[in-house]
Design an enzyme around this catalytic site. Sequence first.
Site, PDB file in Angstrom:
ATOM      1  N   ARG A 128      43.625  46.680  47.231  1.00 12.87           N
ATOM      2  CA  ARG A 128      42.709  45.784  47.943  1.00 12.87           C
ATOM      3  C   ARG A 128      42.647  44.405  47.292  1.00 12.87           C
ATOM      4  O   ARG A 128      42.509  43.391  47.983  1.00 12.87           O
ATOM      5  CB  ARG A 128      41.295  46.386  48.035  1.00 12.87           C
ATOM      6  CG  ARG A 128      40.431  45.596  49.019  1.00 12.87           C
ATOM      7  CD  ARG A 128      39.320  46.425  49.615  1.00 12.87           C
ATOM      8  NE  ARG A 128      38.115  46.369  48.836  1.00 12.87           N
ATOM      9  CZ  ARG A 128      37.071  45.579  49.113  1.00 12.87           C
ATOM     10  NH1 ARG A 128      37.103  44.776  50.148  1.00 12.87           N
ATOM     11  NH2 ARG A 128      36.015  45.601  48.365  1.00 12.87           N
ATOM     12  N   ARG A 176      31.754  39.063  46.473  1.00 12.65           N
ATOM     13  CA  ARG A 176      32.517  38.209  45.561  1.00 12.65           C
ATOM     14  C   ARG A 176      32.709  36.804  46.120  1.00 12.65           C
ATOM     15  O   ARG A 176      33.053  35.878  45.375  1.00 12.65           O
ATOM     16  CB  ARG A 176      33.873  38.843  45.271  1.00 12.65           C
ATOM     17  CG  ARG A 176      33.760  40.243  44.682  1.00 12.65           C
ATOM     18  CD  ARG A 176      35.056  41.019  44.818  1.00 12.65           C
ATOM     19  NE  ARG A 176      34.900  42.434  44.514  1.00 12.65           N
ATOM     20  CZ  ARG A 176      34.463  43.324  45.390  1.00 12.65           C
ATOM     21  NH1 ARG A 176      34.134  42.954  46.619  1.00 12.65           N
ATOM     22  NH2 ARG A 176      34.333  44.591  45.050  1.00 12.65           N
ATOM     23  N   LYS A 218      34.327  40.996  30.973  1.00 10.89           N
ATOM     24  CA  LYS A 218      35.649  41.516  31.334  1.00 10.89           C
ATOM     25  C   LYS A 218      36.489  40.459  32.050  1.00 10.89           C
ATOM     26  O   LYS A 218      37.646  40.211  31.686  1.00 10.89           O
ATOM     27  CB  LYS A 218      35.478  42.773  32.200  1.00 10.89           C
ATOM     28  CG  LYS A 218      36.733  43.601  32.318  1.00 10.89           C
ATOM     29  CD  LYS A 218      37.562  43.137  33.477  1.00 10.89           C
ATOM     30  CE  LYS A 218      38.799  43.998  33.616  1.00 10.89           C
ATOM     31  NZ  LYS A 218      39.605  43.564  34.754  1.00 10.89           N
ATOM     32  N   PRO A 235      40.153  42.332  26.876  1.00 14.89           N
ATOM     33  CA  PRO A 235      39.359  42.797  28.025  1.00 14.89           C
ATOM     34  C   PRO A 235      39.117  44.306  27.941  1.00 14.89           C
ATOM     35  O   PRO A 235      40.051  45.067  27.663  1.00 14.89           O
ATOM     36  CB  PRO A 235      40.243  42.478  29.239  1.00 14.89           C
ATOM     37  CG  PRO A 235      41.325  41.571  28.739  1.00 14.89           C
ATOM     38  CD  PRO A 235      41.470  41.836  27.283  1.00 14.89           C
ATOM     39  N   ASP A 237      37.700  47.349  30.267  1.00 15.85           N
ATOM     40  CA  ASP A 237      37.215  47.861  31.546  1.00 15.85           C
ATOM     41  C   ASP A 237      37.018  49.371  31.415  1.00 15.85           C
ATOM     42  O   ASP A 237      37.057  49.907  30.314  1.00 15.85           O
ATOM     43  CB  ASP A 237      38.202  47.524  32.661  1.00 15.85           C
ATOM     44  CG  ASP A 237      39.528  48.232  32.450  1.00 15.85           C
ATOM     45  OD1 ASP A 237      39.695  48.869  31.398  1.00 15.85           O
ATOM     46  OD2 ASP A 237      40.391  48.171  33.329  1.00 15.85           O
ATOM     47  N   HIS A 239      38.917  51.859  32.124  1.00 12.39           N
ATOM     48  CA  HIS A 239      40.072  52.571  31.565  1.00 12.39           C
ATOM     49  C   HIS A 239      40.152  52.363  30.057  1.00 12.39           C
ATOM     50  O   HIS A 239      40.433  53.304  29.308  1.00 12.39           O
ATOM     51  CB  HIS A 239      41.363  52.078  32.221  1.00 12.39           C
ATOM     52  CG  HIS A 239      41.401  52.291  33.703  1.00 12.39           C
ATOM     53  ND1 HIS A 239      41.541  53.532  34.270  1.00 12.39           N
ATOM     54  CD2 HIS A 239      41.278  51.429  34.734  1.00 12.39           C
ATOM     55  CE1 HIS A 239      41.528  53.423  35.585  1.00 12.39           C
ATOM     56  NE2 HIS A 239      41.361  52.150  35.901  1.00 12.39           N
TER      57      HIS A 239
END
Length: 278
Positions: A128, A176, A218, A235, A237, A239
């Site tokens: 996306r 956003r 991030k 960064p 996140d 994960h």
Amino acid sequence: MQYSERGGEVELSDLDDFDLKKTFECGQCFRWNEQDDGSYIGVAMGRAARLRREGDSIFITGTAGEFEEVWYDYFDLSRNYADIRGILSTDNYMLRATQFGAGIRILNQDRWETLCSFIISQCNNIPRIKTIVEKLCALFGERIDFDGGTYYTFPPAERLASRSEADLAPLRCGYRAPYILDAARAVADGRLDMDALASGSYGDAMRSLKMLSGIGDKVANCAILFSLRMKDAFPVDVHMKRAIAEHYGKDFDPRIFGDLAGVAQQYMFYYQRSKNRP
DNA sequence: AAACAGGCCTAAA
DNA sequence: TTTAGGCCTGTT
């Protein structure tokens, strides 16, 4: 690394790490797409290009002048990533992560494009993100005819600054949209000077970026690592949180990787994501 | 159908 | 300083 121009392409030989698939699909960029023949076409720095591997060489469309002016730096070719993997193999886990990710290079990308793309990336999945970015470029970028196809440049902040949320509605990027417009206006009117930040300190860049709404730790770290060339930006996140929890624990400090922490992060991220895929 | 996806913001302890 | 809930939208 050596290069020579021939027949509309530049051949890169005597390379260290440079795996096209890993470099383009490790999550740092959104506009390079694999073609049926295994080559990659993308638009970056205002121009389109195709890259392909043949044997030990990589071929990039364009002239030697174009390569020297744009791509040499974009693909970070002055840095030896095989050496970096050695330096970062400080424990067994990092040895495995760097071996798995061998071939990744950190791109030196356009500053505004990187910031805007990672604003879009928040709480979103890669397909996306790519769809939204492509729509943004098709709507507001400059058309490029390349190799029989139609492509679009990433629109400069100045061109978005005068738009409204309604203008961005076709992007379907939800909450956003105002973040994008805020950032575009900040860049356009000089409130945020990313070129200046690139020659300043990491702390100053973080503070300046986080002044804008919709930009947190991030997104700011991604912009700093991938476009301000500060390879110590790290960064974190979801994960990366998992990777850190599984292999290091609570008091992990990225500074153990020194000024290459951001590169270490990319190996960790790529390795972690490979495990979370069916 | 409900939960989740490469976060961020605000309000509340 | 940390935590919970909400947020656009699309996909599973």
